[in-house]
Write a protein that holds these residues in place. Structure first.
Motif, PDB file in Angstrom:
ATOM      1  N   PRO A   1      46.636  42.471  24.927  1.00 54.52           N
ATOM      2  CA  PRO A   1      45.478  41.804  24.307  1.00 54.52           C
ATOM      3  C   PRO A   1      45.822  40.468  23.662  1.00 54.52           C
ATOM      4  N   ILE A   2      47.023  40.378  23.051  1.00 53.88           N
ATOM      5  CA  ILE A   2      47.414  39.102  22.426  1.00 53.88           C
ATOM      6  C   ILE A   2      47.526  38.013  23.491  1.00 53.88           C
ATOM      7  N   VAL A   3      48.210  38.342  24.580  1.00 61.29           N
ATOM      8  CA  VAL A   3      48.383  37.353  25.661  1.00 61.29           C
ATOM      9  C   VAL A   3      47.023  37.005  26.268  1.00 61.29           C
ATOM     10  N   PHE A   4      46.159  38.019  26.439  1.00 63.73           N
ATOM     11  CA  PHE A   4      44.824  37.761  26.972  1.00 63.73           C
ATOM     12  C   PHE A   4      44.075  36.785  26.067  1.00 63.73           C
ATOM     13  N   GLY A   5      44.138  37.024  24.755  1.00 66.78           N
ATOM     14  CA  GLY A   5      43.434  36.162  23.806  1.00 66.78           C
ATOM     15  C   GLY A   5      43.933  34.731  23.850  1.00 66.78           C
ATOM     16  N   ILE A   6      45.269  34.566  23.798  1.00 65.15           N
ATOM     17  CA  ILE A   6      45.851  33.223  23.851  1.00 65.15           C
ATOM     18  C   ILE A   6      45.446  32.523  25.150  1.00 65.15           C
TER      19      ILE A   6
ATOM     20  N   GLU B   1      55.853  37.971  37.036  1.00 67.02           N
ATOM     21  CA  GLU B   1      56.016  39.308  36.449  1.00 67.02           C
ATOM     22  C   GLU B   1      54.615  39.887  36.242  1.00 67.02           C
ATOM     23  N   PRO B   2      54.270  40.978  36.977  1.00 68.67           N
ATOM     24  CA  PRO B   2      52.880  41.463  36.942  1.00 68.67           C
ATOM     25  C   PRO B   2      52.371  41.789  35.544  1.00 68.67           C
ATOM     26  N   THR B   3      53.235  42.369  34.700  1.00 67.01           N
ATOM     27  CA  THR B   3      52.776  42.779  33.372  1.00 67.01           C
ATOM     28  C   THR B   3      52.349  41.578  32.525  1.00 67.01           C
ATOM     29  N   LEU B   4      52.998  40.448  32.719  1.00 74.84           N
ATOM     30  CA  LEU B   4      52.626  39.236  31.981  1.00 74.84           C
ATOM     31  C   LEU B   4      51.517  38.458  32.695  1.00 74.84           C
ATOM     32  N   ALA B   5      51.637  38.349  34.020  1.00 79.05           N
ATOM     33  CA  ALA B   5      50.678  37.545  34.781  1.00 79.05           C
ATOM     34  C   ALA B   5      49.264  38.122  34.690  1.00 79.05           C
ATOM     35  N   MET B   6      49.173  39.466  34.551  1.00 74.62           N
ATOM     36  CA  MET B   6      47.851  40.117  34.504  1.00 74.62           C
ATOM     37  C   MET B   6      46.996  39.595  33.334  1.00 74.62           C
ATOM     38  N   PRO B   7      47.445  39.728  32.066  1.00 76.80           N
ATOM     39  CA  PRO B   7      46.573  39.214  30.996  1.00 76.80           C
ATOM     40  C   PRO B   7      46.419  37.693  31.019  1.00 76.80           C
ATOM     41  N   VAL B   8      47.436  36.980  31.517  1.00 79.49           N
ATOM     42  CA  VAL B   8      47.337  35.518  31.575  1.00 79.49           C
ATOM     43  C   VAL B   8      46.241  35.108  32.545  1.00 79.49           C
ATOM     44  N   MET B   9      46.281  35.676  33.749  1.00 82.14           N
ATOM     45  CA  MET B   9      45.312  35.299  34.783  1.00 82.14           C
ATOM     46  C   MET B   9      43.889  35.680  34.372  1.00 82.14           C
ATOM     47  N   LEU B  10      43.722  36.913  33.877  1.00 79.82           N
ATOM     48  CA  LEU B  10      42.374  37.343  33.481  1.00 79.82           C
ATOM     49  C   LEU B  10      41.874  36.532  32.282  1.00 79.82           C
ATOM     50  N   GLY B  11      42.772  36.224  31.362  1.00 79.21           N
ATOM     51  CA  GLY B  11      42.388  35.461  30.175  1.00 79.21           C
ATOM     52  C   GLY B  11      42.011  34.031  30.497  1.00 79.21           C
ATOM     53  N   VAL B  12      42.874  33.345  31.239  1.00 79.04           N
ATOM     54  CA  VAL B  12      42.609  31.941  31.572  1.00 79.04           C
ATOM     55  C   VAL B  12      41.316  31.831  32.374  1.00 79.04           C
ATOM     56  N   LEU B  13      41.121  32.760  33.316  1.00 77.08           N
ATOM     57  CA  LEU B  13      39.925  32.699  34.164  1.00 77.08           C
ATOM     58  C   LEU B  13      38.655  32.874  33.334  1.00 77.08           C
TER      59      LEU B  13
ATOM     60  N   VAL C   1      40.835  43.571  41.607  1.00 74.56           N
ATOM     61  CA  VAL C   1      42.059  44.331  41.913  1.00 74.56           C
ATOM     62  C   VAL C   1      43.044  44.242  40.746  1.00 74.56           C
ATOM     63  N   VAL C   2      43.204  43.047  40.177  1.00 76.34           N
ATOM     64  CA  VAL C   2      44.105  42.887  39.019  1.00 76.34           C
ATOM     65  C   VAL C   2      43.601  43.734  37.851  1.00 76.34           C
ATOM     66  N   LEU C   3      42.284  43.756  37.670  1.00 81.44           N
ATOM     67  CA  LEU C   3      41.685  44.521  36.570  1.00 81.44           C
ATOM     68  C   LEU C   3      41.926  46.026  36.750  1.00 81.44           C
ATOM     69  N   ILE C   4      41.808  46.505  37.987  1.00 89.48           N
ATOM     70  CA  ILE C   4      42.091  47.927  38.256  1.00 89.48           C
ATOM     71  C   ILE C   4      43.544  48.236  37.878  1.00 89.48           C
ATOM     72  N   GLY C   5      44.459  47.350  38.296  1.00 94.01           N
ATOM     73  CA  GLY C   5      45.863  47.527  37.941  1.00 94.01           C
ATOM     74  C   GLY C   5      46.067  47.499  36.436  1.00 94.01           C
ATOM     75  N   ALA C   6      45.327  46.635  35.765  1.00 97.02           N
ATOM     76  CA  ALA C   6      45.455  46.502  34.307  1.00 97.02           C
ATOM     77  C   ALA C   6      45.008  47.777  33.610  1.00 97.02           C
ATOM     78  N   ILE C   7      43.878  48.328  34.049  1.00 96.78           N
ATOM     79  CA  ILE C   7      43.372  49.566  33.448  1.00 96.78           C
ATOM     80  C   ILE C   7      44.370  50.701  33.685  1.00 96.78           C
ATOM     81  N   CYS C   8      44.870  50.775  34.896  1.00 94.17           N
ATOM     82  CA  CYS C   8      45.875  51.779  35.260  1.00 94.17           C
ATOM     83  C   CYS C   8      47.085  51.673  34.341  1.00 94.17           C
TER      84      CYS C   8
ATOM     85  N   VAL D   1      49.648  47.284  42.085  1.00 97.16           N
ATOM     86  CA  VAL D   1      48.227  46.950  42.276  1.00 97.16           C
ATOM     87  C   VAL D   1      47.946  45.559  41.695  1.00 97.16           C
ATOM     88  N   ILE D   2      48.481  45.290  40.496  1.00 96.84           N
ATOM     89  CA  ILE D   2      48.302  43.964  39.894  1.00 96.84           C
ATOM     90  C   ILE D   2      48.868  42.893  40.818  1.00 96.84           C
TER      91      ILE D   2
END
Lengths: 278, 124
Positions: free
Chosen positions: A8-13, A224-236, B27-34, B74-75
């Protein structure tokens, strides 16, 4: 920090970076890497990888709106993408061989330049340069809707623009940013393409340029998927909100404040780079 | 060369890009929830760099990881779809220029597509 706190922090930033990036025209990518490295101490290689991916998202997400207005020139974009994609591959290859402290310093200077460019007023008058035979062969001249009808424009200094685009692509691949400011300089100043056509075509090209280096980053493990996930969703999500805001009003004060913040981040990046902290 | 053709092409491409981004984000969101429902107590820190695991670094690895519903796989698949979106845009432009029999731009677009595919598929 656990994942439940970190994401959530990364998403917010990232959302704030995306929002302000869209509002100022700087783009979210150029802000997110310094934010992640300076605020959370994220390794710059992870930050660059995540930022590059989010650059593709914002560029492609905004393209539809720009295209509808009829400003972007698909031929100019496609031709110049030869230069930006080759540049992006060169830049992404160089990034692996560059020490992280040097990446931080280069990033700081590019950030300062982008902030400076965005603080200036867009040029009002459209002026064409000498005729260019290459532009005629490549059918680059076009038209766009202006107040009171369709306006024709011709393109000049194609070779110089192509060379500048190679540099813009290399910077994009090296730092994981869209380098929209450099692309606009190549089109607006060198090739004398009208400002609106330059900015929208540049946005169109950013996604393709970034896709050229994204594969290299992915293979190298910088995405790195764990970092790229909140970054991509947040920036978008941030940039979508910001783009909507932009249509509603031109927030001058906010732009100026943000310009100062970006300049401070740029100086921090440069100092941290020289101190070897990044 | 009809300008209206170009305009229609560009509009189609614009929509294609938007659909691609939405699809990839879902798809990224599904991975995120998972990830956040199952593994939310894992430590997260990216202050020291270790390259992402091998599974997440190649096309085949990502597809295999996503197929066994590995959350990070998935992400990563969503991110690959995102990267593929502008590449699809170039591929569609290539077809459109070919239909218009615009030889110069068929070549220009083919070069761009070749560079993109080289960078994505070739193991550097």
């Amino acid at each position: 920090m656990t994942l439940a706190q970190f994401a959530p922090i990364v998403f917010g930033i990232s959302a704030v970076a995306g929002f302000l990036g869209a509002l100022t025209g700087l783009g979210g990518g150029v802000v997110i890497t310094p934010a992640l490295t300076l605020l959370l101490g994220v390794d710059i290689r992870y930050a660059i990888g995540a930022s590059l991916v989010s650059v593709i998202a914002t560029s492609s997400g905004a393209a539809a709106a720009y295209v509808r207005e009829g400003f972007s020139n698909i031929r100019i974009g496609m031709f110049l993408e030869i230069a930006t994609t080759i540049g992006a591959i060169v830049g992404a290859t160089l990034a692996a061989k560059t020490p992280t402290s040097a990446l931080a310093i280069i990033f700081g200077f590019v950030l300062l330049h982008a902030a400076w460019e965005s603080s200036k007023q867009p040029p009002r008058n459209s002026r064409s340069g000498p005729p260019d035979r290459l532009a005629a062969t490549l059918k680059l001249d076009g038209s766009y809707p202006a107040d009171g009808g369709i306006k024709q424009y011709s393109v000049t200094r194609v070779k110089a623009g192509f060379g500048l685009m190679f540099i813009a692509g290399a910077v994009s691949g090296l730092l994981g940013i869209g380098s929209g400011a450099l692309k606009v300089i190549a089109m607006d100043r060198a090739m004398r393409i009208p400002f609106k056509v330059s900015t929208t075509t540049s946005n169109f090209m950013i996604g393709v340029t970034a896709a050229a280096s994204a594969g290299i980053y992915l293979h190298r493990g910088w995405v790195e998927p764990t970092l790229a996930m909140p970054v991509m969703l947040g920036v978008l999500s941030g940039s979508m909100l910001g783009a909507r805001q932009l249509i509603a009003a031109r927030p001058k004060v906010l732009r100026r404040i943000f310009g100062v913040v970006v300049a401070i981040m740029a100086v921090e990046m440069i100092l941290n780079g020289f101190r070897g902290k990044i | 060369m009809a300008d209206s053709n170009d305009a229609r092409l560009e509009q189609f491409i614009g929509r294609l890009l938007q659909v691609g981004v939405i699809f990839a984000s879902v798809v990224v969101l599904i991975g995120a929830i998972c990830l956040l429902t199952g593994q939310s107590h894992e430590p997260a820190s990216f202050q020291s760099f270790q390259a992402a695991p091998k599974d997440y670094r190649s096309l085949s690895g990502v597809i295999a990881a996503a197929a066994r519903f590995d959350c990070r796989g998935v992400i990563q698949l969503g991110l690959l779809l995102l990267i593929a979106t502008p590449i699809a845009r170039v591929a569609f432009s290539l077809v459109a220029f070919a239909l218009e029999r615009d030889r110069i731009y068929v070549i220009v677009t083919a070069v761009v597509l070749g560079i993109l595919l080289f960078s994505l598929l070739f193991e550097h």
